[in-house]
Design a protein around this motif. Sequence first.
Motif, short mmCIF file in Angstrom:
data_model
loop_
_atom_site.label_atom_id
_atom_site.label_comp_id
_atom_site.label_asym_id
_atom_site.label_seq_id
_atom_site.Cartn_x
_atom_site.Cartn_y
_atom_site.Cartn_z
N ARG A 44 113.37 -19.94 -12.17
CA ARG A 44 112.32 -21.07 -12.23
C ARG A 44 112.71 -21.99 -13.19
O ARG A 44 112.00 -22.08 -14.02
CB ARG A 44 111.00 -20.14 -12.17
N THR A 48 107.86 -22.53 -16.26
CA THR A 48 106.83 -21.27 -15.90
C THR A 48 105.96 -21.36 -17.36
O THR A 48 106.22 -21.67 -18.11
CB THR A 48 107.50 -19.68 -15.97
N THR A 113 98.91 -23.05 -14.11
CA THR A 113 100.01 -23.76 -13.61
C THR A 113 100.60 -23.13 -12.36
O THR A 113 100.90 -21.83 -12.42
CB THR A 113 101.00 -24.13 -14.48
N SER A 115 103.64 -22.73 -9.36
CA SER A 115 104.61 -23.21 -8.84
C SER A 115 105.02 -22.65 -7.37
O SER A 115 104.56 -21.75 -6.97
CB SER A 115 105.76 -22.96 -9.47
N GLN A 176 111.85 -26.31 -6.43
CA GLN A 176 110.52 -25.80 -6.93
C GLN A 176 109.72 -27.08 -7.45
O GLN A 176 109.97 -27.96 -8.12
CB GLN A 176 110.65 -24.93 -8.09
N ILE A 178 105.71 -27.91 -9.13
CA ILE A 178 104.85 -27.37 -10.19
C ILE A 178 103.56 -28.16 -9.84
O ILE A 178 103.45 -29.53 -9.75
CB ILE A 178 105.48 -27.74 -11.62
#
Length: 815
Positions: A44, A48, A113, A115, A176, A178
Amino acid sequence: MLFAHIIVDSRNPETDRMFDYIVPERWQEKIAVGQRVMVPFGRRNAGTEGYVISLAEESQVPAEKLKALTEILDEGRPVFTPALLELAFWMKETYFCTLNQCLQAIMPPGIRTKSQWFVELARGSEEPTAKEARFLDFLRQKGGVMPLQEAEEGWEGRLQPILKGLREKGHVVLRQKIRRGEYKNEKKYYWPCEDQELWREAKAQAQKDRRLAARLRVMEALEETSPLSLAELKERAMATDSPIRTLAEKGLLREERQQEKRDVFSLEDYEKTTAFVPMGEQAAALGAMRAELAREKKRPVLLHGITGSGKTEVYMQMIAEVIAQGKQAIVLVPEISLTPLIMERFISRLGNAVSVTHSRLSTGERLDQWRKARDGEISVMIGPRSALFTPFSDVGIIVMDECHETSYDSDITPKYHTVDVAEKLAELTGALLVMGSATPDIVSYHRAATGEYLLLELKERTKGSLLPAVTVADMRRELEEGNRSPFSRELAEAIGENLRKKEQTMLFLNRRGYATFVSCRKCGEAMVCPECNITYTYHAREQALMCHYCGRQVPLPKVCPSCGSSYIRYFGTGTQKIEEEVCRMFPEARVLRMDLDTTMTKNSHAKILELFGKGQADILVGTQMIAKGHDFPNVTLVGILAADASLRSGEYTAAENCFQLLTQAAGRAGRDSLPGRVIIQTYEPENYAVTMAAEQDYKGFYEEEIKMRQAMEYPPFSHLFSVLVTGEKEEEVIHAANYLGALMQHYSKKAETTVLGPSPAALPKFRGEYRWRILAKGKDGKRLAAYGAYCVERAKKEAGRQIHFHMAFDPRNIV
Ligand code: ADP
Ligand code: ZN
Ligand code: ZN
């Protein structure tokens, strides 16, 4: 060098351990334990979320192998107080889950958060295979980009190998994105910089150069008032973003992000009240609490008092004292009784020191209340069980009203008991825990009776109002005398009389859970498992009766084993049927119904109660939903249609639940000047839960019930460990349950436990999944939990991913 030990927000239980990260130079002053940060982690790469558990000057891992954390979140302030962090570790040990899951439960709503991975079309050169080409077409149809999870779900067959090939050939990329939970209404504020010399120079320059007129206006606006939000500044200076940005880049502005904190009530709407002079029993209780509060090691207090005995007044007076000492208070109320009435009482008394959190507020509003607590702007938080995790700096008292309510038990992971978590938090913070109830649960009362808790009692009603007159209607007799309607003659008459007097009536049908049970309508005898003393549940598919604790199965009897009558029936009249029957018998009555069906939509619950409260109906028919926390002064008759339904719920807590429900329901009758009347209908009028509830004798009930618990070795004389095994394929579920059962059986001697089951759950199939249950009893709770977790861990490895194991420790209801 400074290192942070961090727990990352990962769903993978394997990564539920501390990872070391380098703290960059510029954050070494700012970083603190309990903060939320962003870190690079595994694949990730976009970052993260992580939680700082501790800080150290050294790391076991060579520094060149470590990455640095990339951001500090939450305005640089910790999300977890030291006590809450410790609490998380304790919860992890106690409730079979990861530390991350505990931290998530403690965190305020909406800041996490999130993702998400996306798969995106790219320009590859190498020829794709036929299969790969098909996926590329599929992706093109979706506009060339889609969430990875959606792609996996929408694709027949395994997508991983196809994606791997396509990525190697450069046809797709994974990206990815977020999404920050964070605070939605963040505002940027501006001040002139601290360096006055620099400021004066820049201003002089702007005054000379006409091209810098906008810059000058910005500076002048800030000289006049500061700070100003970006929007305000732009408006006052009649400027665009550009001159502001330039000034900021030159270091001429001080910039700070600030959060607005919305209020969820206006103090003007509340009339200030002052404390009553405590009555005798209240004064004694307050004195005892004060003494306990002064102790280093405090015992939790169980405040046992009927409705109207002045418990809330006692809480408020204790809280006022704690606030005066500069400490804070947490007040827990079951969600369903978090009514405007209770909030009003606290706000009227304690004013702006109070805030509330509940499900009718938006996530942002709830977060704002949490931030007020964190920033020391309030001292009292009222809310449901999650309010326990309010980040106060120095909690002095935790009040848990209606502490017996099972809605306090969390039914999602971590599956915790609020009472126990509150007790632990009180221990960690040095706070006094005060639990109040008219009908404490048997385990808590036992703890009080044996001195583990401090027992304080309020026996009198403050206003001296009378308890309602309670009578029990024997439904066996009704039947004998030819009455087959769901209403005894006494209740039918009373309803008619109430209609004539224009007073309101509430009718309870306390059918709970999913269980259908079988009983004899002639003698009242219910079919019970001799092993577990648990009422059998009727299973239509097998035409059999089953005990959900041990799995024993017996054929449906043709005649009553006790009296030989063939009038054996299952219970299960619905609220709708009752409503129809009421309308038939009293065509002139205005009837409202409240149950799961009529309260599916949001707020419908409150709306029905409001209509009834305004007197727009004569009769309210409902499930136990209507028993709690509402005050209807014009209700003078309460009818409990079948006490048997809760008495025979098929749980070891059935009698306790029945007693609580009857007492609570009875408490709805005759609240103010009008005297109240309660009629309890039952086929088992001799049952102690019924007779003691009719006499409003908690002590008497406790003494009977505790004997049963001891004889059957149920809590508090043992602990229970329950596992629910679920999965889509029945034979796989049965296989896994049997495997686990055999394991638990195998180790039971060594661990000193008794295993019950496996057996189909009371609700054997739910949402496409089959459900089996295994129970274990043991005297030593810690040992039982460790043994259970160990066996489940092994069964998990054997069963594979399609089978789920849900563990619970000391569940109060085992459905
Ligand atoms: P509970 O929480 O046990 O149901 P409350 O604290 O709500 O009881 O008290 C019941 C009623 O009696 C409330 O209207 C409250 O304002 C009133 N009351 C409580 N204590 C006193 C007191 N010491 N003197 C006069 N009225 C009181
Ligand atoms: Zn019988
Ligand atoms: Zn049994």
